[in-house]
Design a protein around this motif. Structure first.
Motif, PDB file in Angstrom:
ATOM      1  N   GLN A  73     -47.187  -8.749  42.658  1.00  0.00           N
ATOM      2  CA  GLN A  73     -48.614  -8.998  42.915  1.00  0.00           C
ATOM      3  C   GLN A  73     -48.842  -9.317  44.386  1.00  0.00           C
ATOM      4  OE1 GLN A  73     -51.370  -8.467  41.641  1.00  0.00           O
ATOM      5  NE2 GLN A  73     -52.852  -9.939  42.368  1.00  0.00           N
ATOM      6  N   LYS A  74     -47.973 -10.119  44.972  1.00  0.00           N
ATOM      7  CA  LYS A  74     -48.094 -10.476  46.392  1.00  0.00           C
ATOM      8  C   LYS A  74     -47.939  -9.224  47.258  1.00  0.00           C
ATOM      9  CE  LYS A  74     -48.275 -13.612  49.694  1.00  0.00           C
ATOM     10  NZ  LYS A  74     -49.434 -14.404  49.990  1.00  0.00           N
ATOM     11  N   LYS A  75     -47.000  -8.348  46.906  1.00  0.00           N
ATOM     12  CA  LYS A  75     -46.787  -7.104  47.653  1.00  0.00           C
ATOM     13  C   LYS A  75     -47.996  -6.187  47.571  1.00  0.00           C
ATOM     14  CE  LYS A  75     -41.803  -6.491  46.996  1.00  0.00           C
ATOM     15  NZ  LYS A  75     -40.808  -5.663  46.302  1.00  0.00           N
ATOM     16  N   ARG A  76     -48.552  -6.046  46.379  1.00  0.00           N
ATOM     17  CA  ARG A  76     -49.623  -5.058  46.197  1.00  0.00           C
ATOM     18  C   ARG A  76     -50.992  -5.541  46.648  1.00  0.00           C
ATOM     19  NH1 ARG A  76     -51.829  -4.074  40.259  1.00  0.00           N
ATOM     20  NH2 ARG A  76     -52.383  -6.203  39.796  1.00  0.00           N
ATOM     21  N   THR A  77     -51.238  -6.862  46.634  1.00  0.00           N
ATOM     22  CA  THR A  77     -52.581  -7.348  46.993  1.00  0.00           C
ATOM     23  C   THR A  77     -52.593  -8.421  48.070  1.00  0.00           C
ATOM     24  OG1 THR A  77     -52.623  -9.131  45.361  1.00  0.00           O
ATOM     25  CG2 THR A  77     -53.380  -6.952  44.621  1.00  0.00           C
ATOM     26  N   GLY A  78     -51.445  -9.037  48.311  1.00  0.00           N
ATOM     27  CA  GLY A  78     -51.402 -10.160  49.240  1.00  0.00           C
ATOM     28  C   GLY A  78     -51.856 -11.463  48.619  1.00  0.00           C
ATOM     29  N   GLY A  99     -52.793 -15.175  27.515  1.00  0.00           N
ATOM     30  CA  GLY A  99     -53.726 -15.222  26.396  1.00  0.00           C
ATOM     31  C   GLY A  99     -54.247 -13.854  26.015  1.00  0.00           C
ATOM     32  N   ARG A 100     -54.552 -13.050  27.017  1.00  0.00           N
ATOM     33  CA  ARG A 100     -55.029 -11.686  26.749  1.00  0.00           C
ATOM     34  C   ARG A 100     -53.941 -10.880  26.057  1.00  0.00           C
ATOM     35  NH1 ARG A 100     -55.751  -6.482  28.683  1.00  0.00           N
ATOM     36  NH2 ARG A 100     -57.903  -5.731  28.498  1.00  0.00           N
ATOM     37  N   LEU A 110     -49.059  -7.123  35.308  1.00  0.00           N
ATOM     38  CA  LEU A 110     -49.995  -6.629  36.320  1.00  0.00           C
ATOM     39  C   LEU A 110     -51.192  -5.923  35.689  1.00  0.00           C
ATOM     40  CD1 LEU A 110     -47.432  -5.392  38.987  1.00  0.00           C
ATOM     41  CD2 LEU A 110     -48.676  -7.570  38.927  1.00  0.00           C
ATOM     42  N   GLU A 111     -50.970  -5.198  34.596  1.00  0.00           N
ATOM     43  CA  GLU A 111     -52.083  -4.538  33.902  1.00  0.00           C
ATOM     44  C   GLU A 111     -53.040  -5.563  33.302  1.00  0.00           C
ATOM     45  OE1 GLU A 111     -50.121  -1.960  31.111  1.00  0.00           O
ATOM     46  OE2 GLU A 111     -49.675  -0.459  32.661  1.00  0.00           O
ATOM     47  N   HIS A 112     -52.492  -6.577  32.655  1.00  0.00           N
ATOM     48  CA  HIS A 112     -53.338  -7.614  32.058  1.00  0.00           C
ATOM     49  C   HIS A 112     -54.018  -8.439  33.150  1.00  0.00           C
ATOM     50  CE1 HIS A 112     -52.678  -7.208  27.735  1.00  0.00           C
ATOM     51  NE2 HIS A 112     -51.487  -6.727  28.074  1.00  0.00           N
ATOM     52  N   LEU A 113     -53.319  -8.672  34.251  1.00  0.00           N
ATOM     53  CA  LEU A 113     -53.909  -9.391  35.386  1.00  0.00           C
ATOM     54  C   LEU A 113     -55.157  -8.642  35.878  1.00  0.00           C
ATOM     55  CD1 LEU A 113     -52.069 -10.854  38.436  1.00  0.00           C
ATOM     56  CD2 LEU A 113     -54.041  -9.387  38.736  1.00  0.00           C
ATOM     57  N   ASP A 114     -55.032  -7.339  36.094  1.00  0.00           N
ATOM     58  CA  ASP A 114     -56.174  -6.548  36.566  1.00  0.00           C
ATOM     59  C   ASP A 114     -57.338  -6.616  35.588  1.00  0.00           C
ATOM     60  OD1 ASP A 114     -54.753  -5.827  38.850  1.00  0.00           O
ATOM     61  OD2 ASP A 114     -54.123  -3.882  38.032  1.00  0.00           O
ATOM     62  N   ALA A 115     -57.034  -6.543  34.289  1.00  0.00           N
ATOM     63  CA  ALA A 115     -58.091  -6.604  33.273  1.00  0.00           C
ATOM     64  C   ALA A 115     -58.764  -7.978  33.256  1.00  0.00           C
ATOM     65  CB  ALA A 115     -57.511  -6.271  31.904  1.00  0.00           C
TER      66      ALA A 115
END
Length: 125
Positions: A58-63, A76-77, A102-107
């Motif tokens: 996550q840090k690599k892809r978005t900072g 939870g999701r 990462l998929e659930h994080l984005d959602a």
């Protein structure tokens, strides 16, 4: 959103109450490179393990970092999805992949944007 929710079990049709209890760094408790998130599902403990590598990715892809609050929402999701898809209710722990985190994080972030903010985590007495 996913710190305290109800979901219908796919197989039994039962309404299950899921409540976030806390996050634990699993390195100390079970020597795993993960963060374990505990939920009570109708009074039974259920753990969702998120691999620590997800924080690095996550840090690599978005900072940006994954906060404790976001960790609880992601887990939870994922738990809600497991139950809706017909989870094994005898298992006490499920481990997410980095991709799933990462998929659930984005959602979760998209859902939070619609709400205007990320829900705060409750303090249970």
């Amino acid at each position: 959103m996913y710190e305290d929710f109800h979901v219908t079990d796919r197989w039994s049709g039962e309404d299950l109450h899921c409540r976030w209890i806390g996050n634990v760094v699993a390195i100390a408790t079970r020597h795993a490179d993960a963060v374990d998130v505990r939920f009570d599902v109708d009074g039974r403990p259920m753990w969702i393990a998120l691999p620590c590598q997800a924080w690095v990715e996550q840090k690599k892809r978005t900072g940006k970092v994954i906060t404790d609050q976001l960790t609880a929402q992601i887990a939870g999701r994922y738990l809600k999805q497991l139950i809706e898809e017909g989870f094994d209710s005898n298992r006490e722990i499920y481990t997410m992949t980095v991709t799933a985190v990462l998929e659930h994080l984005d959602a979760v972030v998209e859902e939070a944007k619609k709400l205007g903010e990320m829900p705060t985590l409750p303090v249970w007495a």
